[in-house]
Design a protein around this motif. Structure first.
Motif, mmCIF file in Angstrom:
data_model
loop_
_atom_site.group_PDB
_atom_site.id
_atom_site.type_symbol
_atom_site.label_atom_id
_atom_site.label_comp_id
_atom_site.label_asym_id
_atom_site.label_seq_id
_atom_site.Cartn_x
_atom_site.Cartn_y
_atom_site.Cartn_z
ATOM 1 N N UNK A 1 60.507 33.399 35.480
ATOM 2 C CA UNK A 1 59.055 33.330 35.411
ATOM 3 C C UNK A 1 58.533 32.509 34.238
ATOM 4 N N UNK A 2 59.386 32.118 33.328
ATOM 5 C CA UNK A 2 58.939 31.359 32.156
ATOM 6 C C UNK A 2 58.245 30.072 32.589
ATOM 7 N N UNK A 3 57.150 29.764 31.938
ATOM 8 C CA UNK A 3 56.448 28.525 32.203
ATOM 9 C C UNK A 3 55.175 28.679 32.997
ATOM 10 N N UNK B 1 55.956 39.682 29.631
ATOM 11 C CA UNK B 1 55.200 39.486 28.389
ATOM 12 C C UNK B 1 54.774 38.038 28.204
ATOM 13 N N UNK B 2 55.442 37.100 28.938
ATOM 14 C CA UNK B 2 55.059 35.688 28.827
ATOM 15 C C UNK B 2 53.835 35.361 29.677
ATOM 16 N N UNK B 3 53.410 36.301 30.528
ATOM 17 C CA UNK B 3 52.287 36.060 31.439
ATOM 18 C C UNK B 3 51.020 36.633 30.822
ATOM 19 N N UNK B 4 50.516 35.939 29.845
ATOM 20 C CA UNK B 4 49.391 36.466 29.066
ATOM 21 C C UNK B 4 48.088 36.515 29.849
ATOM 22 N N UNK C 1 46.464 44.683 30.535
ATOM 23 C CA UNK C 1 45.638 43.567 30.994
ATOM 24 C C UNK C 1 45.499 43.531 32.514
ATOM 25 N N UNK C 2 46.237 44.390 33.242
ATOM 26 C CA UNK C 2 46.180 44.403 34.710
ATOM 27 C C UNK C 2 44.885 45.071 35.170
ATOM 28 N N UNK C 3 44.169 44.358 36.031
ATOM 29 C CA UNK C 3 42.934 44.887 36.608
ATOM 30 C C UNK C 3 43.083 45.232 38.087
ATOM 31 N N UNK C 4 43.951 44.506 38.796
ATOM 32 C CA UNK C 4 44.139 44.716 40.238
ATOM 33 C C UNK C 4 45.603 45.034 40.510
ATOM 34 N N UNK C 5 45.864 46.191 41.117
ATOM 35 C CA UNK C 5 47.239 46.657 41.291
ATOM 36 C C UNK C 5 47.432 47.160 42.724
ATOM 37 N N UNK C 6 48.537 46.705 43.359
ATOM 38 C CA UNK C 6 48.945 47.212 44.675
ATOM 39 C C UNK C 6 50.400 47.636 44.587
ATOM 40 N N UNK C 7 50.677 48.904 44.906
ATOM 41 C CA UNK C 7 52.042 49.429 44.863
ATOM 42 C C UNK C 7 52.235 50.397 46.035
ATOM 43 N N UNK C 8 53.502 50.660 46.436
ATOM 44 C CA UNK C 8 53.733 51.590 47.548
ATOM 45 C C UNK C 8 53.261 53.005 47.250
ATOM 46 N N UNK C 9 53.590 53.512 46.040
ATOM 47 C CA UNK C 9 53.196 54.867 45.673
ATOM 48 C C UNK C 9 53.268 54.995 44.158
ATOM 49 N N UNK D 1 49.373 31.836 35.115
ATOM 50 C CA UNK D 1 49.471 32.697 36.289
ATOM 51 C C UNK D 1 48.583 33.933 36.122
ATOM 52 N N UNK D 2 47.659 34.107 37.084
ATOM 53 C CA UNK D 2 46.729 35.238 37.046
ATOM 54 C C UNK D 2 47.043 36.282 38.112
#
Length: 582
Positions: A92-94, A119-122, A147-155, A98-99
């Motif tokens: 994922x570096x670089x 941690x590199x995805x500021x 910093x996460x505002x929108x989250x989708x997870x199975x449970x 990415x939002x």
């Protein structure tokens, strides 16, 4: 396009996926190449099915400058090419801008994904894991939840206070499955939540703990929550009501596939809305009932929804369809993306309202209606797929279809195994109307007699990129890939020289094929006769050992000068999925 200024081109590019932009414009000229290297990119990899597109993807993900442009990534690994891309993207570096990061329908062990250094995805504010099975709550601590505002997870694991304490920044949360007790606990921590979606809400046990429901309603309301969607609910009204009482500022409520202990308890809903949901503006619900449910009871519920409270005070209008296989009460506009037109329905709806756009959200339509019994007017303007189930498709039926369906955006056409065309002209007219058609699923006995029409053959040869052939219906209530029945045995056409020449000449341009085989020689025929084929999915009805068939396929491919990757899939029977590199 070269005459357009850069500002207009950039505006046009904003409507396109990055893959389409690079596929179409990279290398056309120096101006376009420079321009697309300076714009934000939004990349969805779920449609990748060819080696050429895969190479474009790998190029995008390996170029440091392009990676800086990527603001959104949607990844899946349903085929061999997508697996390569997921492996590459996990480095994922670089991706400094990415939002949004989405993993969709990941079907293998995804623990390697959690080696990503988040941690590199500021700038990451959205993380989605959709239709994937994994105990994500064990790994969510690796995400930058602050910093996460929108989250989708199975449970989620509601017992982890340390994790739930980090949810205060969430404004949007989607859960695939959730228990009532778990949801109550989650709601204590997501105090800034504005949008909540639960695909399946279920009861394990009633709420228990130190706080009562009244305490939670009083001390832990969700004052910011505006929109709630629940896609599947079948339980007591009071349990759901206790959750809704914690949402005093709710303005939109959507319940799909909803049923309470009284089918739909109209009086209790009315009391709840007046007492606790006073700001509710939009109420969408769809209640579907089996053929065992008494029609008189369903009609009684519908009549209770025709009072001043529902029609005049709130303008929440409903339709009711009663049929011999299923019945439905739903609000207008219909809130689900799939719809079935039954064969012999009794319909009840309010004729005084504007009914021009009740089905604007429907993308997938299945039609069982009998033209002689057609009673009510409906129109589906934005369909992408349609399945037709009707014994005889004649000119009258097609003329009726044109009043119901906008064929323009349809890319997937499925003809059920019980359908028979009165003449090839009917299918020709459907194909002509469906200018974006690329996938055809059809019974081979239905298709073959139609290929005497040269104009139809020309259209099918030009348009169809994916062909699904199937035979008689052996699973009456089970659908595979959106159509019913056994896949067509390709061996049947090989036995007949005319069928072999005609069928496979017409469809020589297909890129994907699904069918059944009974003999090894069918693999040789498929690989050698369809020059543009990149993927074939074979259902095996053969005495041969599957591993021997894999070896045989690899040997034939080598003799034909091509490389293949073969995956064995155990579903209903044994499937071979073959990816062809030419």
């Amino acid at each position: 396009m070269e005459a357009l200024p850069n500002e207009i081109l950039i505006e046009c590019f904003s409507y396109l996926d990055a893959l389409d932009i690079f596929y179409s414009f990279d290398g056309v000229n120096s101006r376009f190449s420079k321009l697309i290297c300076d714009i934000p990119l939004y990349i969805d990899f779920h449609l990748i099915s060819t080696a050429k597109y895969c190479q474009i993807c790998l190029k995008l993900l390996s170029d440091p400058e392009i990676k800086r442009q990527i603001y959104s990534l949607k990844l899946t690994n349903q085929n061999i090419y997508q697996q390569q891309i997921v492996k590459s993207a996990s480095q994922i570096d670089g991706f400094v801008h990415l939002r949004s990061l989405c993993f969709f329908n990941i079907n293998v062990d995804i623990k390697t994904l959690w080696n990503i250094n988040f941690s590199t995805l500021s700038q990451l504010i959205s993380f989605h894991m959709i239709d994937s099975f994994d105990n994500l709550y064990e790994n969510l601590h690796t995400l930058p939840m602050s910093q996460i505002q929108n989250l989708t997870v199975p449970t989620l694991d509601a017992s982890n206070d340390c994790l739930l304490n980090t949810f205060t920044t969430l404004t949007s949360l989607t859960l695939s499955n959730c228990l009532f007790t778990v949801l109550h606990r989650i709601l204590k921590y997501t105090t800034n939540l504005k949008h909540l979606q639960i695909n399946r809400l279920s009861t394990h046990m009633l709420f228990s703990g130190n706080e009562t429901i009244d305490d939670l309603v009083k001390n832990n309301p969700l004052n910011f929550l505006k929109h709630l969607t629940i896609n599947s609910y079948n339980d007591e009204f009071i349990i759901l009501a206790n959750i809704l009482k914690r949402m005093p500022n709710l303005t939109m409520l959507t319940l799909i596939d909803y049923e309470d202990e009284k089918l739909f308890n109209v009086d209790q809903w009315q009391c709840l809305i007046r007492s606790s949901l006073t700001k509710l503006q939009t109420f969408n619900f769809t209640c579907e009932y089996s053929d065992f449910t008494d029609h008189n009871e369903i009609q009684a519920v519908f009549q209770q929804l025709q009072t001043d409270f529902w029609l005049n005070e709130h303008q929440w209008y409903t339709d009711c369809i009663l049929s011999d296989k299923f019945s439905t009460i739903y609000t207008i506009p219909y809130s689900y993306t799939s719809y079935t037109l039954p064969s012999f329905p009794d319909t009840y709806f309010n004729q005084t309202i504007d009914r021009s756009n009740p089905f604007t959200k429907v993308e997938h339509l299945e039609i069982h209606l009998n033209p002689l019994m057609y009673q009510y007017s409906c129109y589906f303007p934005y369909l992408t797929s349609i399945k037709i189930s009707q014994l005889c498709l004649d000119e009258n039926y097609f003329n009726l279809l044109k009043t119901i369906v906008n064929f323009t955006n349809i890319n997937n056409l499925s003809i059920a195994s019980n359908c028979k065309f009165e003449q090839p002209l009917i299918l020709l007219e459907i194909v002509k109307q469906s200018s974006n058609l690329s996938t055809l699923s059809i019974h081979h006995d239905t298709l073959l007699p139609l290929l005497v029409d040269d104009q139809l053959c020309a259209y099918l040869s030009k348009m169809i990129k994916k062909l699904v052939l199937f035979t008689h219906n052996i699973y009456e209530d089970f659908e595979i890939y959106g159509y019913e029945g056994d896949l067509y045995s390709i061996d049947d056409s090989i036995k007949d020289l005319y069928q072999t020449n005609k069928l496979w000449t017409v469809f020589e341009n297909i890129e994907q094929l699904e069918c059944t085989i009974q003999h090894q020689k069918s693999i040789r025929f498929i690989l050698g006769s369809l020059p543009k084929l990149s993927h074939v999915n074979l259902t095996l009805q053969t005495q041969d050992c599957p591993t021997e068939l894999v070896s045989f396929a690899e040997h034939i491919a080598l003799r034909l000068g091509m490389k293949i990757d073969v995956e064995m899939v155990l579903e209903i029977g044994i499937n071979l999925s073959i990816w062809i590199h030419r």
